[in-house]
Design an enzyme around this catalytic site. Structure first.
Site, mmCIF file in Angstrom:
data_model
loop_
_atom_site.group_PDB
_atom_site.id
_atom_site.type_symbol
_atom_site.label_atom_id
_atom_site.label_comp_id
_atom_site.label_asym_id
_atom_site.label_seq_id
_atom_site.Cartn_x
_atom_site.Cartn_y
_atom_site.Cartn_z
ATOM 1 N N GLU A 71 -9.696 -2.958 -6.150
ATOM 2 C CA GLU A 71 -9.595 -2.986 -4.683
ATOM 3 C C GLU A 71 -9.716 -4.425 -4.161
ATOM 4 O O GLU A 71 -8.978 -4.823 -3.258
ATOM 5 C CB GLU A 71 -10.664 -2.085 -4.050
ATOM 6 C CG GLU A 71 -10.426 -0.590 -4.255
ATOM 7 C CD GLU A 71 -9.255 -0.032 -3.433
ATOM 8 O OE1 GLU A 71 -8.804 -0.686 -2.478
ATOM 9 O OE2 GLU A 71 -8.783 1.073 -3.786
ATOM 10 N N GLU A 106 -11.252 6.174 -2.310
ATOM 11 C CA GLU A 106 -11.209 6.568 -0.897
ATOM 12 C C GLU A 106 -12.280 5.860 -0.067
ATOM 13 O O GLU A 106 -12.038 5.423 1.052
ATOM 14 C CB GLU A 106 -11.382 8.094 -0.766
ATOM 15 C CG GLU A 106 -10.257 8.913 -1.397
ATOM 16 C CD GLU A 106 -8.948 8.863 -0.619
ATOM 17 O OE1 GLU A 106 -8.432 7.747 -0.363
ATOM 18 O OE2 GLU A 106 -8.428 9.947 -0.293
ATOM 19 N N GLU A 124 -0.324 10.257 5.482
ATOM 20 C CA GLU A 124 -0.318 8.814 5.258
ATOM 21 C C GLU A 124 1.087 8.312 4.948
ATOM 22 O O GLU A 124 1.503 7.269 5.452
ATOM 23 C CB GLU A 124 -1.219 8.472 4.055
ATOM 24 C CG GLU A 124 -2.465 7.721 4.433
ATOM 25 C CD GLU A 124 -3.414 7.540 3.259
ATOM 26 O OE1 GLU A 124 -3.052 6.879 2.280
ATOM 27 O OE2 GLU A 124 -4.532 8.084 3.335
ATOM 28 N N ASP A 135 0.822 -1.211 0.000
ATOM 29 C CA ASP A 135 0.000 0.000 0.000
ATOM 30 C C ASP A 135 0.857 1.263 0.000
ATOM 31 O O ASP A 135 0.462 2.290 -0.542
ATOM 32 C CB ASP A 135 -0.981 0.005 1.181
ATOM 33 C CG ASP A 135 -2.258 0.763 0.828
ATOM 34 O OD1 ASP A 135 -2.738 0.617 -0.318
ATOM 35 O OD2 ASP A 135 -2.769 1.520 1.661
HETATM 36 C C1 LIG Z 1 -5.303 0.271 -2.544
HETATM 37 C C2 LIG Z 1 -5.719 1.501 -1.817
HETATM 38 N N1 LIG Z 1 -6.953 2.040 -2.036
HETATM 39 C C3 LIG Z 1 -7.331 3.153 -1.348
HETATM 40 C C4 LIG Z 1 -6.521 3.749 -0.464
HETATM 41 C C5 LIG Z 1 -6.989 4.978 0.320
HETATM 42 N N2 LIG Z 1 -6.234 6.140 0.047
HETATM 43 C C6 LIG Z 1 -5.263 3.189 -0.259
HETATM 44 N N3 LIG Z 1 -4.385 3.720 0.628
HETATM 45 N N4 LIG Z 1 -4.858 2.058 -0.933
#
Ligand SMILES: Cc1ncc(CN)c(N)n1
Length: 225
Positions: free
Chosen positions: A214, A144, A92, A51
């Protein structure tokens, strides 16, 4: 007003039409395992490293969205909502670095896996100036909201999320992030309401793609591809 027709906003319509896919993305076995306390920590660490790579690719996408908003939006406040997203991303990235060092995940040696590479490539395609603001902002909402819904569920009633993972869930599952996602949804609905049929169809197809990516991303985190 008597006789006034109350149209259901486009996103609500799509959420009903694509409920199964939306649920697959927002109630995935990976996040459900965080919620019930059974998560495999090696899967969590895999998610963390992958991520981080995704979030780095997300930054230029959001930058391209800011540019589109500035050029194409009919409402000045859109840019402020998106800028809030940039601020969240800035936090983040620092959080990922701290968290990775806590879990002994070496970010510099993470190799992006197939599902991640494909998702990042898709993000890059959305950065093209040919992709309309309405389509891009709708994609942004979808990306999001999956994290918001998934991680809020890990904190909701009945959850057994471990103390060490609660902070991760709060990052996306907190009320402010929920409000920010609702603001993005309002922007997308407002734009879609005024859009011609071809843009609406394009945006719907992109939302479906986001939800599929996702799901693939969570699968990858579980070591399933
Ligand atoms: C795969 C993914 N999708 C969504 C997000 C949310 N910003 C994330 N951090 N990573």
């Amino acid at each position: 007003m008597e006789g006034a027709k109350q149209e259901i906003p486009m996103i609500e319509k799509w959420l009903n039409q694509h409920r199964e896919l939306y649920t697959a993305a927002t109630r995935h076995p990976f996040t459900l395992s965080i919620r019930d306390g059974s998560v495999d920590l090696s899967a969590f660490k895999r998610w963390l490293g992958q991520d981080y790579i995704f979030v780095r690719a997300f930054v230029p996408f959001v930058a391209s969205l800011l540019l589109k908003s500035w050029k194409e939006s009919d409402d000045d406040s859109d840019i402020e909502v998106i800028l809030g997203g940039v601020a969240a991303l800035n936090d983040e990235i620092s959080w990922f670095k701290r968290e990775a060092s806590k879990w002994n995940v070496l970010l510099s040696s993470i190799v992006p896996q197939k599902a991640n590479l494909e998702y990042c490539r898709f993000l890059e395609s959305l950065m093209s100036p040919e992709v309309e603001y309405t389509v891009a902002v709708t994609a942004f909402w979808a990306i999001e909201v999956v994290y918001q819904e998934s991680y809020a569920h890990c904190l909701a009633d009945g959850s057994k999320t471990s103390e060490e993972l609660k902070k991760t869930c709060q990052r996306w599952g907190n009320d402010d992030f929920g409000q920010y996602c609702r603001s993005l949804q309002d922007i997308a609905n407002r734009r879609l309401e005024k859009s011609p049929e071809d843009i609406i169809s394009k945006a719907e197809a992109i939302v479906i793609r986001v939800l599929e990516y996702e799901v693939e991303f969570w699968n990858m985190s579980r070591g399933e591809n």
